[in-house]
Write an enzyme that holds these catalytic residues in place. Structure first.
Site, mmCIF file in Angstrom:
data_model
loop_
_atom_site.group_PDB
_atom_site.id
_atom_site.type_symbol
_atom_site.label_atom_id
_atom_site.label_comp_id
_atom_site.label_asym_id
_atom_site.label_seq_id
_atom_site.Cartn_x
_atom_site.Cartn_y
_atom_site.Cartn_z
ATOM 1 N N ASP A 8 4.166 -4.108 -7.611
ATOM 2 C CA ASP A 8 3.549 -2.924 -7.010
ATOM 3 C C ASP A 8 4.162 -1.636 -7.540
ATOM 4 O OD1 ASP A 8 5.721 -4.132 -5.265
ATOM 5 O OD2 ASP A 8 5.597 -2.141 -4.366
ATOM 6 N N GLY B 145 0.823 -1.209 0.000
ATOM 7 C CA GLY B 145 0.000 0.000 0.000
ATOM 8 C C GLY B 145 0.850 1.249 0.000
#
Length: 527
Positions: free
Chosen positions: A283, A121
């Site tokens: 990511d 994240g």
């Protein structure tokens, strides 16, 4: 473009021209709303991007407002009265500005160095919102280094000055090279301390892009088996970023095919300028085919197909020559996420288009780099052999193509004798050029077959081959000055890299081969 704004005592009520943004529509499973962590020491500008500000429709005095400085330093509030109680022109530490809404950090997961890393994240990035640019397109604004979020894991959510300078400058250098990328609007620092291998200075980059959605956003919900959220995300990306795919027989398949194509072409662009990303984790892969997350990147100095720019990459997974293969590997991970939406047969067929998309773009770019006007079946071998001849001589990758542009068809006489220009042969630092001399002879013959015009070819080659690239040693020099409070070299590099193709006497020192000490620069994931 690189000059810093004058501080103003006006516009105490200035706010960023942002709305919460479309990502908020996805709901709380996709993000956490939170405020940036304010810097404790007074923030100051390191660099601002007036060119991008103009594209975003901002007025000429946007950066003159102290409120804007506070906002882009993370010193914001959603309580207008509270923000207004603080004097934004006070040099104290508590100045705030009014954001108008609560920013957010998004959740995603991913594969790092080939291994599943689980939930990740925005660990140090906070999405401020969106604005319409002068072309009528939505652009997200994100602060990188604005403090801890629920996804920071064991990190502090801060970024240091050296890494922030690297991201700020390279975002814009890549844009000027014509390579899809996130952008950088501003760079702020303060005397706040950040603890890495040693104590460093905090900094925040304001990043701008149509979207910061990554492969990892899809991986997150796929890993949870949350097909409803996965489909919701796919629908969101389809509607806002791939509307041309909506009317296709299978819109999701059409969108995935476009993502594959964009990713393949992006990496072909990287290879053509000798750019090494350094951390091609899933990511760090943009769903829009943008270069994203400038960490331990590097541009090739001496050509080396096996060059590893990231000293944390002990196995060479992300070496220069590996980047095209890793791009495909990452797309396979993304394809696994699309299984609930697209048949496996279709996904495999789409993945199989990756190689052709990459090779077509790669060959097209390298034909331009060496001044060829026509496609020929031998192009792939001609380009491969050229690069193979550079490797043993440690020839400077960027300067080679600038010097190659100067050659004349007369370099090969009627008796088949070839004369390599001295400025080109000097890059090889060798008395016997062997294989390169043979390659050069074939190259000149190819140009002759095309009836190539020397002057037009040189001009065309110089429009695609940069004379200035953001080499690590140039960045290191700018960083060392900045860490002493002198930001002049950051701004000079920004000015130069805004037009990397036009030779200018003022930047002659940037168009040289790197010094010997440049090889000792260590760039790692902490960079």
């Amino acid at each position: 473009m690189g000059s810093l704004p004058k501080e103003s005592t006006q516009d105490k009520q200035a706010v960023l021209p942002l709305v919460p943004g479309r990502f908020v529509q996805l709901g709380s499973r996709f993000f956490t709303k939170l405020m940036p962590t304010p810097l404790q020491a007074p923030p100051k500008w390191v660099a601002v991007n007036k060119s991008l500000a103009k594209e975003l429709g901002l007025d000429d005095h946007f950066f003159d407002s102290k409120q804007v400085l506070l906002a882009l330093a993370g010193n914001g509030s959603v309580d207008k009265d509270s923000a207004n109680e603080c004097d934004a022109n006070d040099e104290g530490v508590n100045g705030q500005t009014y954001y108008g809404h609560t920013p957010l950090a998004t959740v995603y997961s991913g594969h790092q160095f080939g291994a599943w890393a689980g939930q990740l994240g925005d660990g140090r990035a906070i999405l401020l919102g969106e604005s319409l640019d002068q072309y009528g397109e939505w652009q997200e604004w994100q602060l990188k280094g604005a403090g801890k979020t629920p996804y920071s894991r064991f990190g502090d959510g801060r970024a240091v000055l050296r890494s922030s300078i690297r991201e700020y400058l390279c975002s814009e250098a890549m844009y000027a090279l014509g390579i899809p990328t996130t952008r950088a609007l501003a760079l702020v620092t303060s005397e706040d301390k950040v603890y890495r291998e040693e104590v460093e200075t905090a900094a925040i980059v304001t990043r701008v892009a149509p979207s910061f959605i990554r492969f990892g956003h899809f991986e997150h919900f796929a890993s949870l088996g949350d097909t409803a959220s996965l489909k919701q995300l796919a629908d969101f990306v389809l509607m806002h970023y791939y509307p041309e795919c909506v009317e296709q027989e299978n819109a999701y398949a059409a969108m995935f095919a476009e993502i594959v194509k964009r990713t393949a072409e992006l990496i072909a662009h990287w290879q053509s300028v000798g750019f090494c990303h350094g951390v091609m984790n899933t990511d760090n892969m943009s769903i829009l085919g943008l270069t994203i997350d400038y960490g331990p990147y590097g541009f090739l100095d001496a050509y080396d197909a096996k060059h590893i720019c990231n000293h944390s990459d002990h196995q060479g997974r992300y070496a220069y020559q590996q980047q095209p293969y890793i791009g495909h590997w990452n797309l396979v991970r993304l394809a696994n996420c699309f299984v609930p939406l697209v048949s496996q047969e279709s996904l495999i067929a789409i993945l199989n288009t990756y190689r052709d998309s990459f090779e077509q773009k790669y060959l097209a770019l390298f034909r331009q780099k060496i001044g060829l006007q026509q496609a020929h079946p031998t192009d792939a071998s001609l380009i491969h052999d050229m690069l193979s001849t550079l490797q043993p001589y440690q020839v400077d990758f960027s300067l080679f193509f600038r010097e190659l542009a100067k050659v004349k068809l007369s370099s090969l006489d009627e008796n088949g004798q070839v004369q390599i220009p001295s400025s080109l042969s000097a890059l090889f630092k060798a008395h016997h050029l062997g294989n390169f001399q043979r390659w050069f002879s074939l190259y000149i013959k190819r140009l002759q077959q095309e009836n190539s015009d020397d002057n037009r070819r040189e001009q065309a080659m110089n429009r695609i081959n940069p004379i200035y690239v953001l080499r690590n040693y140039l960045l290191q020099q700018a960083i060392e000055k900045a860490e002493q409070g002198d930001f002049s070299e950051v701004n000079r590099l920004q000015q130069c890299m805004a037009d990397p193709f036009t030779e200018k006497q003022a930047f002659a020192d940037y168009a040289q081969e790197p010094p010997l000490w440049a090889a000792e620069i260590c760039v790692s994931c902490s960079s």
